[in-house]
Design a protein around this motif. Structure first.
Motif, PDB file in Angstrom:
ATOM      1  N   GLN A 256       0.825  -1.215   0.000  1.00 23.79           N
ATOM      2  CA  GLN A 256       0.000   0.000   0.000  1.00 23.79           C
ATOM      3  C   GLN A 256       0.852   1.256   0.000  1.00 23.79           C
ATOM      4  O   GLN A 256       0.643   2.166  -0.816  1.00 23.79           O
ATOM      5  N   THR A 257       1.818   1.326   0.913  1.00 25.43           N
ATOM      6  CA  THR A 257       2.639   2.535   1.016  1.00 25.43           C
ATOM      7  C   THR A 257       3.540   2.703  -0.207  1.00 25.43           C
ATOM      8  O   THR A 257       3.743   3.821  -0.689  1.00 25.43           O
ATOM      9  N   SER A 258       4.073   1.596  -0.713  1.00 25.07           N
ATOM     10  CA  SER A 258       4.948   1.676  -1.884  1.00 25.07           C
ATOM     11  C   SER A 258       4.179   2.141  -3.112  1.00 25.07           C
ATOM     12  O   SER A 258       4.683   2.936  -3.916  1.00 25.07           O
ATOM     13  N   LEU A 259       2.938   1.667  -3.253  1.00 21.41           N
ATOM     14  CA  LEU A 259       2.135   2.039  -4.411  1.00 21.41           C
ATOM     15  C   LEU A 259       1.696   3.498  -4.326  1.00 21.41           C
ATOM     16  O   LEU A 259       1.661   4.205  -5.349  1.00 21.41           O
ATOM     17  N   ILE A 260       1.403   3.963  -3.137  1.00 20.34           N
ATOM     18  CA  ILE A 260       1.060   5.383  -2.957  1.00 20.34           C
ATOM     19  C   ILE A 260       2.258   6.259  -3.322  1.00 20.34           C
ATOM     20  O   ILE A 260       2.127   7.263  -4.038  1.00 20.34           O
ATOM     21  N   THR A 261       3.436   5.862  -2.844  1.00 19.04           N
ATOM     22  CA  THR A 261       4.648   6.627  -3.152  1.00 19.04           C
ATOM     23  C   THR A 261       4.927   6.647  -4.644  1.00 19.04           C
ATOM     24  O   THR A 261       5.247   7.687  -5.233  1.00 19.04           O
ATOM     25  N   LEU A 262       4.793   5.483  -5.286  1.00 19.73           N
ATOM     26  CA  LEU A 262       5.037   5.401  -6.723  1.00 19.73           C
ATOM     27  C   LEU A 262       4.048   6.268  -7.495  1.00 19.73           C
ATOM     28  O   LEU A 262       4.418   6.957  -8.450  1.00 19.73           O
ATOM     29  N   THR A 263       2.790   6.260  -7.066  1.00 22.80           N
ATOM     30  CA  THR A 263       1.760   7.050  -7.748  1.00 22.80           C
ATOM     31  C   THR A 263       2.001   8.538  -7.564  1.00 22.80           C
ATOM     32  O   THR A 263       1.942   9.319  -8.528  1.00 22.80           O
ATOM     33  N   ASP A 264       2.273   8.944  -6.338  1.00 24.08           N
ATOM     34  CA  ASP A 264       2.429  10.366  -6.033  1.00 24.08           C
ATOM     35  C   ASP A 264       3.736  10.950  -6.558  1.00 24.08           C
ATOM     36  O   ASP A 264       3.830  12.162  -6.787  1.00 24.08           O
ATOM     37  N   HIS A 265       4.744  10.108  -6.734  1.00 22.77           N
ATOM     38  CA  HIS A 265       6.068  10.600  -7.136  1.00 22.77           C
ATOM     39  C   HIS A 265       6.580   9.854  -8.365  1.00 22.77           C
ATOM     40  O   HIS A 265       7.770   9.573  -8.481  1.00 22.77           O
ATOM     41  N   PHE A 266       5.663   9.538  -9.287  1.00 21.27           N
ATOM     42  CA  PHE A 266       6.020   8.711 -10.433  1.00 21.27           C
ATOM     43  C   PHE A 266       7.166   9.308 -11.243  1.00 21.27           C
ATOM     44  O   PHE A 266       8.102   8.606 -11.629  1.00 21.27           O
ATOM     45  N   ASP A 267       7.119  10.606 -11.496  1.00 23.10           N
ATOM     46  CA  ASP A 267       8.145  11.218 -12.335  1.00 23.10           C
ATOM     47  C   ASP A 267       9.520  11.180 -11.672  1.00 23.10           C
ATOM     48  O   ASP A 267      10.535  11.068 -12.374  1.00 23.10           O
ATOM     49  N   GLU A 268       9.555  11.273 -10.348  1.00 19.79           N
ATOM     50  CA  GLU A 268      10.840  11.223  -9.643  1.00 19.79           C
ATOM     51  C   GLU A 268      11.329   9.788  -9.437  1.00 19.79           C
ATOM     52  O   GLU A 268      12.522   9.504  -9.554  1.00 19.79           O
ATOM     53  N   VAL A 269      10.404   8.873  -9.159  1.00 18.45           N
ATOM     54  CA  VAL A 269      10.775   7.503  -8.795  1.00 18.45           C
ATOM     55  C   VAL A 269      10.919   6.603 -10.015  1.00 18.45           C
ATOM     56  O   VAL A 269      11.841   5.782 -10.092  1.00 18.45           O
ATOM     57  N   ALA A 270      10.014   6.738 -10.967  1.00 22.39           N
ATOM     58  CA  ALA A 270       9.931   5.776 -12.061  1.00 22.39           C
ATOM     59  C   ALA A 270      10.460   6.305 -13.387  1.00 22.39           C
ATOM     60  O   ALA A 270      11.226   5.628 -14.071  1.00 22.39           O
ATOM     61  N   LYS A 271      10.028   7.494 -13.765  1.00 22.68           N
ATOM     62  CA  LYS A 271      10.395   8.027 -15.066  1.00 22.68           C
ATOM     63  C   LYS A 271      11.866   8.421 -15.091  1.00 22.68           C
ATOM     64  O   LYS A 271      12.325   9.171 -14.236  1.00 22.68           O
ATOM     65  N   PRO A 272      12.627   7.928 -16.064  1.00 22.42           N
ATOM     66  CA  PRO A 272      14.046   8.296 -16.130  1.00 22.42           C
ATOM     67  C   PRO A 272      14.229   9.763 -16.509  1.00 22.42           C
ATOM     68  O   PRO A 272      13.349  10.383 -17.124  1.00 22.42           O
ATOM     69  N   ASP A 273      15.379  10.319 -16.153  1.00 20.47           N
ATOM     70  CA  ASP A 273      15.656  11.718 -16.474  1.00 20.47           C
ATOM     71  C   ASP A 273      15.989  11.909 -17.951  1.00 20.47           C
ATOM     72  O   ASP A 273      15.814  13.001 -18.491  1.00 20.47           O
ATOM     73  N   PHE A 274      16.479  10.856 -18.586  1.00 18.80           N
ATOM     74  CA  PHE A 274      16.819  10.973 -20.001  1.00 18.80           C
ATOM     75  C   PHE A 274      16.705   9.609 -20.663  1.00 18.80           C
ATOM     76  O   PHE A 274      16.714   8.583 -19.998  1.00 18.80           O
ATOM     77  N   GLY A 275      16.581   9.630 -21.959  1.00 13.12           N
ATOM     78  CA  GLY A 275      16.447   8.392 -22.723  1.00 13.12           C
ATOM     79  C   GLY A 275      15.692   8.646 -24.011  1.00 13.12           C
ATOM     80  O   GLY A 275      15.010   9.665 -24.178  1.00 13.12           O
ATOM     81  N   ARG A 276      15.777   7.704 -24.919  1.00 15.11           N
ATOM     82  CA  ARG A 276      15.202   7.855 -26.270  1.00 15.11           C
ATOM     83  C   ARG A 276      13.705   8.089 -26.229  1.00 15.11           C
ATOM     84  O   ARG A 276      13.154   8.819 -27.063  1.00 15.11           O
ATOM     85  N   TYR A 277      13.001   7.465 -25.260  1.00 11.23           N
ATOM     86  CA  TYR A 277      11.541   7.539 -25.253  1.00 11.23           C
ATOM     87  C   TYR A 277      10.987   8.424 -24.149  1.00 11.23           C
ATOM     88  O   TYR A 277       9.780   8.493 -23.957  1.00 11.23           O
ATOM     89  N   VAL A 278      11.864   9.135 -23.439  1.00 18.12           N
ATOM     90  CA  VAL A 278      11.402   9.910 -22.288  1.00 18.12           C
ATOM     91  C   VAL A 278      10.618  11.133 -22.709  1.00 18.12           C
ATOM     92  O   VAL A 278       9.574  11.454 -22.143  1.00 18.12           O
ATOM     93  N   ASP A 279      11.097  11.810 -23.734  1.00 13.02           N
ATOM     94  CA  ASP A 279      10.468  13.080 -24.115  1.00 13.02           C
ATOM     95  C   ASP A 279       9.590  12.981 -25.344  1.00 13.02           C
ATOM     96  O   ASP A 279       9.134  13.982 -25.874  1.00 13.02           O
ATOM     97  N   LYS A 280       9.381  11.744 -25.818  1.00 14.71           N
ATOM     98  CA  LYS A 280       8.453  11.581 -26.921  1.00 14.71           C
ATOM     99  C   LYS A 280       7.680  10.312 -26.719  1.00 14.71           C
ATOM    100  O   LYS A 280       8.141   9.367 -26.076  1.00 14.71           O
ATOM    101  N   GLU A 281       6.484  10.256 -27.259  1.00 15.81           N
ATOM    102  CA  GLU A 281       5.627   9.085 -27.114  1.00 15.81           C
ATOM    103  C   GLU A 281       5.684   8.256 -28.379  1.00 15.81           C
ATOM    104  O   GLU A 281       5.609   8.778 -29.477  1.00 15.81           O
TER     105      GLU A 281
END
Length: 283
Positions: A256-281
């Motif tokens: 529960q707590t891990s999923l809340i953290t991942l949801t609330d902070h997805f861009d910081e926790v999950a999304k990489p800062d750079f990469g081929r697919y980060v800034d385009k879909e």
């Protein structure tokens, strides 16, 4: 093997494993999670009726068949194979399993082009922010496989063939037709790779299976906006137990707590800062 079925030309054994390889976890009386090298497959059901969810790493058919015979009997076969998505580590033994059991395979309709030889997945991104697994991901297969007439689209009403108490949920981002499976009665969630419980881009954490909720594997995820929304959707289900495509099952307060953290902070926790697919879909 029928000529109409084939793997991509880049299909090959990947020499990657973890300390959890070969280990089976009883998640519920009728749900087993088994680790093959670095990926999980699930068996859901009883001897009378069961299904296989995902089809492991390349060249893992023998291990999967032995696993099912141990739990359900030598003469048993699944009602179906359900695919969360079609990446190489989730369909690695699918041709051999179809040939052995002669059963239908179900996937989301948006995933079917990758399973019928029509469309290759975008290439893995070794430039993405992450650890050693991300760096070596260029060797991972991405070409479409072809299982032809054996694949069918999942029912549009959310039901899952062979799994009467379950519903499938479209959770794109990692792939366009990615799905997760949920059973309301015990709030058990089979996630696929919408999120995972190991930092899949880190070689050390993959090998040691350090329990840590993370977003979808970075080197193969091409739509981070959709991936964020999929995690939010799954968090709203309030799962009591989650079985992911990579990593150990997670349950209770930690989930529960891990999923809340991942949801609330997805861009910081999950999304990489750079990469081929980060800034385009990519769809």
């Amino acid at each position: 093997m029928e000529k109409e079925m084939e793997y991509g030309k880049d299909y090959k054994f990947i020499p990657a494993t973890s300390i959890g390889s070969g280990v089976t976890h009883v998640v519920a009386p009728d749900v087993l999670c088994h680790t093959i090298q670095i990926v999980n497959v699930c068996l859901v059901g009883t001897k009378e009726e069961w299904v296989l969810i995902d089809a492991g790493m390349p060249h893992s058919a023998e291990e999967i068949i032995e696993l099912t015979e141990e739990h359900y009997g030598v003469e048993s076969r699944p009602k179906a194979i359900i695919l969360t998505h079609g990446h190489f580590d989730h369909v690695g033994a699918i041709l051999e399993l179809i040939e052995h059991w002669n059963v239908p395979v179900y996937a989301h309709e948006l995933e079917i082009p990758y399973l019928t030889g029509k469309t290759d997945y975008p290439e893995p991104d070794p430039s993405v922010e992450g650890g050693m697994v991300a760096k070596i991901s260029a060797m991972f297969p991405n070409e479409a496989i072809n299982i032809g007439k054996y694949v069918e689209k999942l029912p549009s009403d959310g039901s899952v063939p062979g799994m009467p108490s379950w519903k499938w949920h479209h959770t794109p981002g990692h792939t366009p037709g990615h799905i997760s499976l949920f059973r309301e009665e015990d709030r058990l969630l089979i996630v696929g790779d919408a999120f995972v419980t190991v930092r899949q881009d880190s070689l050390y954490k993959v090998v040691t299976q350090k329990l840590e909720m993370s977003g979808p594997p970075r080197y193969f995820t091409t739509d981070w906006t959709a991936a964020r929304e999929s995690v939010r959707k799954l968090a709203e289900l309030r799962p009591a137990t989650a079985v992911t495509g990579h990593g150990l099952p997670m349950a209770g307060e930690l989930l529960q707590t891990s999923l809340i953290t991942l949801t609330d902070h997805f861009d910081e926790v999950a999304k990489p800062d750079f990469g081929r697919y980060v800034d385009k879909e990519v769809h």
